[in-house]
Design a protein around this motif. Structure first.
Motif, PDB file in Angstrom:
ATOM      1  N   UNK B 171      80.623  35.991  87.814  1.00  0.00           N
ATOM      2  CA  UNK B 171      81.504  37.071  87.359  1.00  0.00           C
ATOM      3  C   UNK B 171      82.334  36.682  86.145  1.00  0.00           C
ATOM      4  N   UNK B 172      82.524  35.383  85.937  1.00  0.00           N
ATOM      5  CA  UNK B 172      83.299  34.970  84.760  1.00  0.00           C
ATOM      6  C   UNK B 172      82.420  34.668  83.549  1.00  0.00           C
ATOM      7  N   UNK B 173      81.146  35.027  83.642  1.00  0.00           N
ATOM      8  CA  UNK B 173      80.253  34.773  82.504  1.00  0.00           C
ATOM      9  C   UNK B 173      80.712  35.587  81.310  1.00  0.00           C
ATOM     10  N   UNK B 174      80.409  35.085  80.151  1.00  0.00           N
ATOM     11  CA  UNK B 174      80.665  35.804  78.915  1.00  0.00           C
ATOM     12  C   UNK B 174      79.960  37.156  79.018  1.00  0.00           C
ATOM     13  N   UNK B 175      80.730  38.244  78.854  1.00  0.00           N
ATOM     14  CA  UNK B 175      80.154  39.578  79.038  1.00  0.00           C
ATOM     15  C   UNK B 175      79.024  39.849  78.041  1.00  0.00           C
ATOM     16  N   UNK B 176      78.941  39.031  77.023  1.00  0.00           N
ATOM     17  CA  UNK B 176      77.910  39.282  76.022  1.00  0.00           C
ATOM     18  C   UNK B 176      76.621  38.503  76.269  1.00  0.00           C
ATOM     19  N   UNK B 177      76.565  37.766  77.385  1.00  0.00           N
ATOM     20  CA  UNK B 177      75.337  37.009  77.679  1.00  0.00           C
ATOM     21  C   UNK B 177      74.161  37.968  77.549  1.00  0.00           C
ATOM     22  N   UNK B 178      73.206  37.621  76.751  1.00  0.00           N
ATOM     23  CA  UNK B 178      72.161  38.588  76.423  1.00  0.00           C
ATOM     24  C   UNK B 178      71.037  38.561  77.443  1.00  0.00           C
ATOM     25  N   UNK B 179      71.387  39.057  78.612  1.00  0.00           N
ATOM     26  CA  UNK B 179      70.488  39.131  79.758  1.00  0.00           C
ATOM     27  C   UNK B 179      69.130  39.677  79.328  1.00  0.00           C
ATOM     28  N   UNK B 180      69.148  40.783  78.618  1.00  0.00           N
ATOM     29  CA  UNK B 180      67.895  41.432  78.242  1.00  0.00           C
ATOM     30  C   UNK B 180      67.039  40.551  77.331  1.00  0.00           C
ATOM     31  N   UNK B 181      67.671  39.927  76.352  1.00  0.00           N
ATOM     32  CA  UNK B 181      66.916  39.077  75.432  1.00  0.00           C
ATOM     33  C   UNK B 181      66.306  37.896  76.168  1.00  0.00           C
ATOM     34  N   UNK B 182      67.052  37.374  77.148  1.00  0.00           N
ATOM     35  CA  UNK B 182      66.558  36.219  77.905  1.00  0.00           C
ATOM     36  C   UNK B 182      65.297  36.571  78.683  1.00  0.00           C
ATOM     37  N   UNK B 183      65.349  37.719  79.372  1.00  0.00           N
ATOM     38  CA  UNK B 183      64.256  38.110  80.275  1.00  0.00           C
ATOM     39  C   UNK B 183      62.983  38.452  79.510  1.00  0.00           C
ATOM     40  N   UNK B 184      63.156  39.121  78.396  1.00  0.00           N
ATOM     41  CA  UNK B 184      61.975  39.662  77.706  1.00  0.00           C
ATOM     42  C   UNK B 184      61.430  38.732  76.619  1.00  0.00           C
ATOM     43  N   UNK B 185      61.986  37.528  76.549  1.00  0.00           N
ATOM     44  CA  UNK B 185      61.508  36.564  75.547  1.00  0.00           C
ATOM     45  C   UNK B 185      60.055  36.189  75.810  1.00  0.00           C
ATOM     46  N   UNK B 186      59.301  35.948  74.742  1.00  0.00           N
ATOM     47  CA  UNK B 186      57.907  35.518  74.906  1.00  0.00           C
ATOM     48  C   UNK B 186      57.835  34.188  75.651  1.00  0.00           C
ATOM     49  N   UNK B 187      56.795  34.010  76.394  1.00  0.00           N
ATOM     50  CA  UNK B 187      56.558  32.716  77.044  1.00  0.00           C
ATOM     51  C   UNK B 187      57.331  32.508  78.338  1.00  0.00           C
ATOM     52  N   UNK B 188      58.021  33.550  78.814  1.00  0.00           N
ATOM     53  CA  UNK B 188      58.732  33.438  80.100  1.00  0.00           C
ATOM     54  C   UNK B 188      57.808  33.953  81.211  1.00  0.00           C
TER      55      UNK B 188
END
Lengths: 243, 243
Positions: B171-188
């Motif tokens: 809950x204290x994570x930086x609100x801007x953590x780019x969840x979407x970019x992380x998940x949809x990155x190539x090679x994941x």
């Protein structure tokens, strides 16, 4: 820290009077003392308060500061679910409150196997409101989910005219239905999402929904049960609008 | 139509032999007859079958056609949850199976209030596997969620090196953590998501997660309970990859 939803009438600035169940909760369940801190929430505002006095009938809070947290979704989402068993309704209300829903509207659908019992109807609604209040407190919301009384199908269709966007979950929907574009469009302040009961939506119901301008959406590639579908809807709407 | 997960050994093309619990389910629970149709799933393939014979020990299915539905997520998502009560584990396994998770990994965390009981451990795991199998059948999946045995914290951290992406809900994570970019990155291809128990993740645990390259993510602006957080994670990952 504990949160309590209060009526604005309980505020007599800079004091707030806590009564009834919440009084009991502070005094007997939490065994709090003078000087302990709690949050009081009313009309989208949270107040950080310190307990000023505990009497035989109420707890007096002294407002220390008004908080400006934003924990509400920027659009009002109403989940309209085909009438299901009491336990499933309770679970849905609990979870969708936590996920930010604005309202819950049970509706009688063709394949609802549950019958409406008018004697128990009021008590059931009260219980759902209580669950919504507790879930809102637990998840740090500023608003309590509104629980509507059970709607008839036709009344729900008429009511839908008051919403900016009306959707229904349908496994046979065109997989390309642009769910994301619909939700994030400018000028959308209220969304109504219809989710079928265990047996799903009948073809006749699909036709009537379409005639009232509801748009079918898919909820991914797996078949979701009626208690899981609202969680997918609320999670993904929240995600689109908040992340 | 009913679905049954089978072992590839049960296939003797063009026949499939159904035994044990599934045999009982077809014969006694569903009371199916010769000529009725069912799906049989094995190794990511679904077969549409017709019942060819029902004997005293097994049901013989005749494969009619192999189906090419895609109901699995394109990445393998493992939900790693701080050890919680049995009922919550069961509910989580049930729901995340339906939402497409690849595996469930319970881990002992500092604030887990549940103690590990080695006597009941195996039976508990078997029960979770059974719930996962039924949920997979119900939601038309081709794979059954894998339920790991209970991990120690350090072992989980070591195991995390085998995943392409490791996240934890904070809950204290930086609100801007780019969840979407992380998940949809190539090679994941594989994602591990750690979710704390009721009491949350301790600061010490946060530090060790960071040192093992886990990335903190927020799950919206409300506080989600440990049984709701995995549903948000699975719904939103599914949404990002499928919609």
């Amino acid at each position: 820290m504990q949160r309590y939803f209060i009526d604005s009438k309980q505020i007599d600035y800079p004091y707030i009077k806590i009564i009834d169940n919440d009084y009991h909760h502070i005094k007997t369940v939490m065994r709090m003392k003078k000087g302990d801190k709690v949050y009081a929430c009313s009309n989208n505002t949270s107040y950080l308060c310190v307990i000023d006095d505990i009497t035989d009938t109420d707890v007096v809070l002294l407002i220390q500061t008004e908080l400006n947290e934003q924990t509400e979704l920027p659009v009002e989402v109403t989940i309209c679910q085909g009438l299901v068993r009491k336990e499933k309704m309770e679970e849905t209300v609990d979870y969708i409150t936590e996920l930010g829903a604005y309202a819950y509207m049970p509706v009688i659908m063709e394949r609802s196997i549950v019958k409406v019992n008018n004697d128990k109807r009021e008590r059931k609604n009260e219980r759902l409101q209580k669950i919504a209040k507790e879930a809102a407190e637990q998840s740090h919301r500023k608003q309590v989910l509104k629980v509507h009384d059970i709607y008839k199908w036709k009344d729900m269709l008429e009511e839908s005219k008051n919403y900016d966007l009306c959707l229904f979950a349908y496994e046979n929907a065109d997989k390309d239905a642009l769910y994301k574009d619909l939700i994030t469009k400018d000028g959308i302040h209220s969304i109504l999402v219809v989710i079928g009961p265990e047996g799903g939506i009948s073809l006749k119901e699909v036709e009537s929904l379409l005639s009232y301008n509801f748009i079918p959406i898919t909820l991914g590639k797996r078949i979701l049960r009626t208690q899981v579908a609202p969680l997918y809807v609320m999670s993904t709407i929240g995600f689109m609008l908040e992340q």
